[in-house]
Design an enzyme around this catalytic site. Structure first.
Site, short mmCIF file in Angstrom:
data_model
loop_
_atom_site.label_atom_id
_atom_site.label_comp_id
_atom_site.label_asym_id
_atom_site.label_seq_id
_atom_site.Cartn_x
_atom_site.Cartn_y
_atom_site.Cartn_z
N ASP A 220 125.05 -0.95 -14.84
CA ASP A 220 125.71 -1.08 -16.15
C ASP A 220 127.12 -1.58 -15.82
O ASP A 220 127.33 -2.16 -14.75
CB ASP A 220 125.72 0.27 -16.90
N LYS B 123 121.16 8.14 -18.68
CA LYS B 123 122.33 7.31 -18.34
C LYS B 123 123.22 8.13 -17.41
O LYS B 123 123.18 9.36 -17.44
CB LYS B 123 123.11 6.97 -19.62
P1 NDP Z 1 129.89 -5.91 -16.12
O1 NDP Z 1 130.63 -4.85 -15.42
O2 NDP Z 1 129.13 -6.92 -15.35
O3 NDP Z 1 130.86 -6.71 -17.11
C1 NDP Z 1 131.56 -6.05 -18.09
C2 NDP Z 1 132.42 -7.05 -18.84
O4 NDP Z 1 132.95 -6.43 -20.00
C3 NDP Z 1 133.62 -7.51 -18.02
O5 NDP Z 1 133.97 -8.79 -18.43
C4 NDP Z 1 134.68 -6.50 -18.42
O6 NDP Z 1 136.00 -6.92 -18.24
C5 NDP Z 1 134.38 -6.32 -19.88
N1 NDP Z 1 134.82 -4.99 -20.30
C6 NDP Z 1 134.41 -3.79 -19.80
N2 NDP Z 1 135.05 -2.79 -20.38
C7 NDP Z 1 135.89 -3.35 -21.27
C8 NDP Z 1 136.82 -2.83 -22.18
N3 NDP Z 1 137.02 -1.52 -22.29
N4 NDP Z 1 137.49 -3.73 -22.96
C9 NDP Z 1 137.28 -5.06 -22.85
N5 NDP Z 1 136.41 -5.61 -21.99
C10 NDP Z 1 135.73 -4.77 -21.22
O7 NDP Z 1 128.93 -5.14 -17.15
P2 NDP Z 1 127.62 -5.68 -17.90
O8 NDP Z 1 127.76 -7.11 -18.22
O9 NDP Z 1 126.45 -5.21 -17.15
O10 NDP Z 1 127.67 -4.81 -19.24
C11 NDP Z 1 128.28 -5.28 -20.43
C12 NDP Z 1 127.73 -4.51 -21.62
O11 NDP Z 1 126.31 -4.69 -21.69
C13 NDP Z 1 127.94 -2.99 -21.58
O12 NDP Z 1 128.11 -2.52 -22.90
C14 NDP Z 1 126.61 -2.47 -21.04
O13 NDP Z 1 126.38 -1.13 -21.42
C15 NDP Z 1 125.66 -3.43 -21.73
N6 NDP Z 1 124.33 -3.58 -21.13
C16 NDP Z 1 124.18 -3.92 -19.82
C17 NDP Z 1 122.92 -4.09 -19.29
C18 NDP Z 1 122.69 -4.56 -17.90
O14 NDP Z 1 121.53 -4.78 -17.55
N7 NDP Z 1 123.71 -4.77 -17.09
C19 NDP Z 1 121.73 -3.82 -20.10
C20 NDP Z 1 122.00 -3.53 -21.49
C21 NDP Z 1 123.26 -3.40 -21.95
P3 NDP Z 1 136.89 -6.35 -17.02
O15 NDP Z 1 136.34 -7.02 -15.81
O16 NDP Z 1 138.27 -6.70 -17.36
O17 NDP Z 1 136.66 -4.86 -17.01
O1 2IT Z 2 122.05 -0.24 -21.15
C1 2IT Z 2 121.06 -0.59 -20.48
O2 2IT Z 2 119.96 -0.78 -21.02
C2 2IT Z 2 121.24 -0.84 -19.05
N1 2IT Z 2 122.35 -0.73 -18.56
C3 2IT Z 2 120.07 -1.20 -18.20
C4 2IT Z 2 119.27 0.01 -17.83
C5 2IT Z 2 118.17 -0.21 -16.85
O3 2IT Z 2 117.56 0.82 -16.48
O4 2IT Z 2 117.87 -1.34 -16.47
#
Ligand code: NDP
Ligand code: 2IT
Length: 447
Positions: free
Chosen positions: A166, A126
């Site tokens: 992420d 990561k």
């Molecule tokens: P994005 O940046 O696309 O979206 C993040 C969302 O979460 C936004 O709505 C953001 O709001 C909100 N957010 C972020 N930080 C905070 C906080 N501290 N408090 C409240 N709301 C918050 O990220 P993703 O959708 O990609 O990721 C979301 C989650 O999913 C994370 O935990 C990530 O690790 C996990 N994840 C993502 C993957 C991926 O493929 N993208 C894969 C597996 C897990 P704001 O805009 O106000 O910051």
């Molecule tokens: O938390 C996760 O699994 C991710 N942000 C996606 C990682 C990836 O390599 O697609």
């Protein structure tokens, strides 16, 4: 047993006492995996878990760039290469002001188990930066990404370490990062996943984490002869994962009533339908606006400032924003209001106390390392397509994603079924993830 777990955690705390998120992730794994190790001679006495909590490599670097006003900005960049026993390091990059070594080590540690569960040959890593993308111009984002990659490029590669997105890193950022990597190496390779469709990306990768989270929940509900049809779903976040978790929930006949961001949440009693979701996608992905703007467009909905959506009544909860966003009192509210299923789209969104409450009530609860693994699994499928120099159709990738989520669910049942038949998905995911990595480490000797 308690003493063995405590002895191990004391040692980890001594070395990492200032890293609360990392300790939280390790504690959850230790409590379920150490009892398994103690019962299995091949793992016992070999300090395997102690080896697994130490990153193989932790890279920290300076990132200097110039903002639009001409001022020089300095950020901190990281890549945690946690474990490569079963494949090259794989995992996302997070750009958020809260990013530090503790958060990235917790994410990298979880990633090792998650990637193992996907059935694909990927180690765990990561990275990211404390850079805050909010309010930055496209040019500033580009200059930062280029500066970040001008150092990271020497540590990664398609057979070494393959980053992805992420929080704060989507297709726009992956594009700028890929551009600089290609220039520095003079190579067009699958070094990053989440790429655009015309330059090596995979169909379904943008949707995969959210869709996978819902597919996993569907598998859990099936064990109770139940489904999404007619259910009310509460979702946090409004980014990549939340958007596609909402889309798939709608496709399966559910009603989605909330979305959120860090400023608060919106509740729409009439349901966030496909048209409204399109508005949200445009608002968040193109205009980079705030979720509160939803209520200007749809005045029947309400916005609650500074709160999370867990006190709204629902059947299914999908936390898709960030770590530790669902606490004990939130879990209590969900249970009191009749919630039967929680599937984590985010990484470690539920606190330890919240998980304990779900387990005590014996509802369906899936930890992120199982239920959000569809994202990285589809990244694995993107890597395969890049190596083959080939492109699968949407249906092909989606079917593979569904199969992988069903396989992960099966592994959780195998290792997590209790005597009374209750499936402890936390235990199941941790042990199933551990076994594959531990076996590879044992086979490869002390390295
Ligand atoms: P994005 O940046 O696309 O979206 C993040 C969302 O979460 C936004 O709505 C953001 O709001 C909100 N957010 C972020 N930080 C905070 C906080 N501290 N408090 C409240 N709301 C918050 O990220 P993703 O959708 O990609 O990721 C979301 C989650 O999913 C994370 O935990 C990530 O690790 C996990 N994840 C993502 C993957 C991926 O493929 N993208 C894969 C597996 C897990 P704001 O805009 O106000 O910051
Ligand atoms: O938390 C996760 O699994 C991710 N942000 C996606 C990682 C990836 O390599 O697609």
């Amino acid at each position: 047993m308690k003493d063995t777990i405590k002895g191990f955690l004391d040692l980890v705390k001594e070395r990492n006492g200032h890293e609360p998120e990392f300790l939280q992730a390790v504690e959850e794994v230790a409590e379920t995996v150490i009892p398994y190790i103690v019962q299995h001679d091949i793992y016992y006495g070999k300090n395997i878990l102690l080896r697994m909590v130490e990153p193989e490599r932790l890279i920290s670097f300076r990132v200097c760039w110039v903002d639009d006003s001409g001022e020089i900005q300095v950020n901190r960049g990281y890549r945690i290469q946690m474990n490569s026993a079963i494949g090259p390091y794989k995992g996302g990059l997070r750009f958020h002001p809260t990013v530090n070594a503790s958060i990235l080590k917790f994410l990298a540690f979880e990633q090792v188990f998650k990637n193992s569960l996907t059935t694909l040959p990927m180690g765990g890593g990561k990275g990211g930066s404390d850079f805050n993308p909010k309010g930055k111009s496209d040019n500033e984002i580009m200059r930062f990404c280029h500066a970040f990659m001008s150092e990271l490029f020497r540590h990664i590669g398609p057979n070494t370490d393959i980053p992805a997105g992420d929080i704060g890193v989507g297709q726009r950022e992956i594009g700028f990062l890929f551009g600089m990597y290609r220039k520095m190496r003079n190579e067009f390779t699958g070094v990053l996943t989440g790429k655009g469709m015309t330059w090596g990306g995979s169909l379904i990768r943008p949707e995969a984490t959210g869709y996978g989270t819902v597919y996993f929940a569907e598998n859990m509900l099936k064990t109770k002869n139940d489904s999404f049809e007619g259910k009310t779903v509460v979702i946090s976040g409004s980014g990549n994962v939340a958007q596609y978790a909402a889309e798939k929930s709608l496709q399966l006949g559910a009603k989605v009533v909330t979305l959120s961001d860090s400023s608060g949440y919106i509740f729409d009693e009439d349901g966030i339908d496909e048209e409204k979701l399109k508005f949200v996608m445009n608002l968040k992905n193109e205009k980079r606006g705030r979720i509160s703007e939803y209520v200007k467009e749809y005045p029947n909905a309400r916005f609650t400032k500074g709160k999370t959506p867990w006190h709204e009544t629902c059947d299914i909860a999908l936390p898709c924003a960030t770590q530790n966003e669902l606490h004990k009192d939130d879990a209590k509210a969900l249970l009191d209001n009749g919630c039967i299923c929680v599937s984590e789209g985010a990484n470690m969104p539920s606190t330890k106390e919240a998980i304990a409450a779900f387990h005590k009530a014996k509802i369906l609860f899936a930890p992120g390392k199982a239920s959000n693994a569809g994202g990285v699994a589809t990244s694995g499928l993107e890597m395969t397509q890049n190596s083959l120099r080939y492109k699968w159709t949407r249906e092909e990738v989606d079917n593979k994603l569904k199969d992988i989520m069903a396989d992960i669910h099966k592994s959780c049942i195998e290792y997590g079924t209790e005597e009374d038949g209750y499936i402890d998905y936390v235990k199941g995911a941790n042990i199933a993830g551990f076994v594959k990595v531990a076996d590879a480490m044992l086979a490869q000797g002390i390295v």
